[in-house]
Design an enzyme around this catalytic site. Structure first.
Site, PDB file in Angstrom:
ATOM      1  N   GLN A   1     -50.717 -30.698  -3.602  1.00  0.00           N
ATOM      2  CA  GLN A   1     -50.161 -30.666  -4.964  1.00  0.00           C
ATOM      3  C   GLN A   1     -51.207 -30.191  -5.982  1.00  0.00           C
ATOM      4  OE1 GLN A   1     -50.319 -33.279  -2.921  1.00  0.00           O
ATOM      5  NE2 GLN A   1     -51.095 -35.130  -3.930  1.00  0.00           N
TER       6      GLN A   1
ATOM      7  N   GLN B   1     -75.743 -33.285  12.392  1.00  0.00           N
ATOM      8  CA  GLN B   1     -74.543 -32.454  12.423  1.00  0.00           C
ATOM      9  C   GLN B   1     -73.379 -33.232  13.018  1.00  0.00           C
ATOM     10  OE1 GLN B   1     -73.415 -29.471  10.659  1.00  0.00           O
ATOM     11  NE2 GLN B   1     -75.595 -29.699  10.918  1.00  0.00           N
TER      12      GLN B   1
ATOM     13  N   HIS C   1     -71.026 -35.735  11.045  1.00  0.00           N
ATOM     14  CA  HIS C   1     -70.039 -35.239  10.080  1.00  0.00           C
ATOM     15  C   HIS C   1     -68.608 -35.445  10.555  1.00  0.00           C
ATOM     16  CE1 HIS C   1     -71.981 -33.380   6.701  1.00  0.00           C
ATOM     17  NE2 HIS C   1     -72.813 -32.697   7.446  1.00  0.00           N
TER      18      HIS C   1
ATOM     19  N   GLU D   1     -73.337 -21.718  12.307  1.00  0.00           N
ATOM     20  CA  GLU D   1     -73.377 -21.988  10.869  1.00  0.00           C
ATOM     21  C   GLU D   1     -74.828 -22.274  10.444  1.00  0.00           C
ATOM     22  OE1 GLU D   1     -71.414 -25.613   9.903  1.00  0.00           O
ATOM     23  OE2 GLU D   1     -71.329 -25.204   7.742  1.00  0.00           O
ATOM     24  N   HIS D   2     -75.471 -23.185  11.163  1.00  0.00           N
ATOM     25  CA  HIS D   2     -76.873 -23.538  10.881  1.00  0.00           C
ATOM     26  C   HIS D   2     -77.718 -23.234  12.104  1.00  0.00           C
ATOM     27  CE1 HIS D   2     -74.400 -26.624   8.647  1.00  0.00           C
ATOM     28  NE2 HIS D   2     -75.109 -26.137   7.654  1.00  0.00           N
TER      29      HIS D   2
ATOM     30  N   ASP E   1     -79.004 -29.056   3.032  1.00  0.00           N
ATOM     31  CA  ASP E   1     -77.724 -29.609   2.567  1.00  0.00           C
ATOM     32  C   ASP E   1     -77.801 -30.088   1.127  1.00  0.00           C
ATOM     33  OD1 ASP E   1     -76.198 -29.211   4.782  1.00  0.00           O
ATOM     34  OD2 ASP E   1     -76.575 -31.188   5.658  1.00  0.00           O
TER      35      ASP E   1
ATOM     36  N   HIS F   1     -50.503  14.096  -7.371  1.00  0.00           N
ATOM     37  CA  HIS F   1     -51.960  13.936  -7.362  1.00  0.00           C
ATOM     38  C   HIS F   1     -52.625  15.290  -7.614  1.00  0.00           C
ATOM     39  CE1 HIS F   1     -51.118  10.064  -5.487  1.00  0.00           C
ATOM     40  NE2 HIS F   1     -52.397   9.773  -5.430  1.00  0.00           N
TER      41      HIS F   1
END
Lengths: 431, 431
Positions: free
Chosen positions: B191, B259, B262, B327-328, B361, B420
């Site tokens: 929402q 890691q 998480h 990612e890392h 981080d 054109h």
């Protein structure tokens, strides 16, 4: 006749909002079909590609194989008229030198504390370019997609192009050759996108897919997005021309129709502070429509989506232009150069009476793949940046970890992430 | 125990491919629900927002209204411990100065023919940041999303954050205040995304929406993409550590667990050329799991998705790292600085023994919003560039249109686009 709005009318805001919210997308129900095609290519690989090619492009690609050979390319390119070849070379060279300026530079530095930071740019290693077959097979689009990729340093640039009835398009192959495309495959549609994303025996997978296509191609790109990168999903083309009374209505009319002839869902808008120019331009459009080969398409676009907006001054005009956020913006008024800085949302700006948008489609040097459907409010045209990615680099030593590390430990503990805290704290003998 | 692979084993390639193709996404069937929520917000506006907030966040937001007032923000921020505030300020300042370097520069020039070309960068005028409530409400993520937007020059930066049971999160509000967020609304879920995209009486629409969220938020972002811009859809977090024998296994173990804590779907991988270090690190992981508050999550992640890969040398190791495209990437070996140039695909690199990923981080200065699920092969972490867009500018005069225009006419006619061609030709008195 396009619709006519006047910014001074009391009901203008409502009418303008209606113009902005006009739906011009053709919403085909193709997603289920595309899902099945993708699954089939994932499962059956080349066999699926051959079958769909037989079905949609009406020929058997097995005898020659999916890859278009260097001999085939050279033979097709030899057929291209030297004048046309020279025009393609001019376009290629201008696109190349403009896009070379867009290549971002690595930035490595040490900050005040001695922490080493860096942003390193590297090319996407393998990229696929989708090139439509048939009517929309534009060699200029091959250049606009392929040249920036090669400028960025893409090692493996793969083109897929449907060849209806097996017929090669010499101009498209010439453009690909001039741009340095590494591999070309005679396959199109959602099946080609699936092959690029997942790979088959003949076509090794790529990391990113760019290029225009029909609703099936667009749906396939949406579906494989995430597994591979994609460029924007382009909508119908648009032009907004802002013109004062010092204009030749015939020039403006062909500029408006140059956009309209692309697609019945294209949109051409004229904003002017001069009612006489508006009238004269509308009359000129009607005249040019009597001679234009694509008059049916251009006329439908102008009738259904065209608009002429009268404004009291350029302040109001520019406010409306920024709300429209057009793909192409022509500034054809006195002092046009000074108006550029007032543009906040536009894909590309064409300044002055001698810069029709069409020159930018081919030989200006900037890219003609631009954000449509008001997306210039938040996105950019295709550029060298679309073919590179950035890796950040961070290097602390024991001394500067001691300076900034404790704050990381504090924040990690506030966020309830104890292993994060420990991975810093242990190195600081903090715990 | 994580799985153990050895690059010298005959079946390694198959096992490694399995590791690469592991599905770690939770595929909720939320899209239909999200579609209905978006339609409802489009139709009923604020009323819908109040109803969903009552349902999902269990409180009536009507008495105070959706917007969190400056008084509420100030009162909440006053509760934050000064040490924590100082840590946030340090993080904010470092993120700010690093991201300021990323701001692209306008490039305007005249080419050899006298054609004027330009690339102009402007900020996205209005941006929405989604901030999750509850467990994943990280003030560091507020900084990482909001600071680059303000560095880029975003005029109107709007934050939405669910406040379960009406409870404000002081740290999140403090981070927003420090970052210069302009408006904050107590609404979350699909929402909130719908409100940002379409606007309601209380919340004016934005042009781009960024920030992490659960499956509902991700599905809503996918649905409004096109109407507004979005950032990447982030998957579970990953780290790849490359380490030689000269490492403290305890340090590596907490890095791997940082890691893993998480998310049960997070992935931690160790690549090493030393079997003893592999054994010692695995043992250290088991030890740290006995004390970690989030041991259940971290343990599950390590068991289901963790991996230890033995390589004969760093050449093989780096080839695997580039295929993983993590990612890392932590480089924890002798000569780590020299290895950076060999990395082609990674979101961020952390160099040497004193740069645990966790420092990045929070306080490194570079962004912690990074490409997951191997998308570092084709995309970059969040940066200042995500909050600006480029407009190209082209200006020809009569003279240089005469030089490049004929090639445009030639190509336009080859493409069957007569309007054109005419829009250039008429200006050259060619037709």
């Amino acid at each position: 006749m396009a619709i006519r709005l006047d910014a001074s009318d009391s009901n203008f805001e409502t009418a303008f909002r209606d113009l902005l919210s006009m739906k011009r997308e053709v919403s085909d129900d193709v997603d289920a079909v595309v899902r099945d095609i993708i699954e089939d290519v994932k499962t059956r690989g080349d066999d699926a590609l051959y079958d769909y090619t037989a079905k949609f492009d009406r020929f058997d690609a097995r005898p020659k194989g999916l890859r278009i050979s260097q001999e085939e390319i050279d033979a097709a390119v030899a057929k291209v008229d030297p004048d046309v070849m020279a025009a393609l070379v001019l376009a290629r060279d201008r696109i190349q030198s403009h896009h070379a300026r867009q290549m971002p530079k690595n930035d490595t530095y040490e900050d005040a504390l001695g922490v080493k930071l860096g942003s390193r740019w590297t090319a996407v290693q393998a990229v696929g370019i989708y090139v439509p077959g048939g009517l929309a097979a534009y060699p200029s689009s091959v250049l606009m997609n392929a040249v920036p990729a090669k400028v960025a340093g893409v090692e493996r640039l793969v083109m897929v192009v449907p060849t209806p009835d097996g017929t090669l398009n010499p101009l498209v192959l010439a453009a690909a050759k001039l741009a340095g495309v590494d591999e070309i495959y005679r396959v199109g549609g959602a099946q080609a996108v699936a092959a690029l994303a997942y790979g088959t025996d003949s076509i090794a997978p790529v990391y990113k897919i760019v290029g225009p296509g029909n609703a099936f191609v667009a749906a396939a790109k949406r579906r494989v997005f995430g597994l591979v990168g994609i460029d924007m999903i382009a909508g119908p083309s648009e032009v907004l021309i802002m013109a004062d009374k010092n204009n030749d209505p015939d020039w403006l009319a062909v500029d408006l129709m140059a956009q309209a002839e692309h697609d019945m869902a294209a949109q051409s808008i004229l904003i002017t502070n001069d009612v006489d120019l508006a009238d004269a331009t509308e009359a000129a459009v009607e005249r040019v429509l009597t001679t234009l080969p694509k008059a049916e398409i251009a006329g439908a676009s102008w009738r259904d989506y065209g608009a002429v907006i009268i404004v009291p001054d350029w302040k109001v005009g520019m406010m409306l232009a920024n709300r429209i956020a057009p793909e192409h913006l022509e500034l054809a008024m006195d002092g046009a150069s000074d108006m550029v800085d007032k543009v906040h949302n536009a894909g590309a700006i064409f300044v002055g009476h001698f810069t029709p948008e069409a020159v930018g489609d081919y030989v200006g040097g900037s890219n003609h793949v631009l954000p449509t459907a008001r997306s210039a409010r938040f996105s950019s045209g295709l550029s060298t940046l679309d073919f590179v990615k950035r890796t950040s680099v961070l290097e602390c030593n024991a001394m500067n970890l001691r300076e900034i590390g404790p704050a990381a430990v504090t924040l990690a503990r506030q966020e309830g992430l104890e292993a994060h805290a420990l991975s810093v704290a242990k190195r600081l003998n903090m715990g």
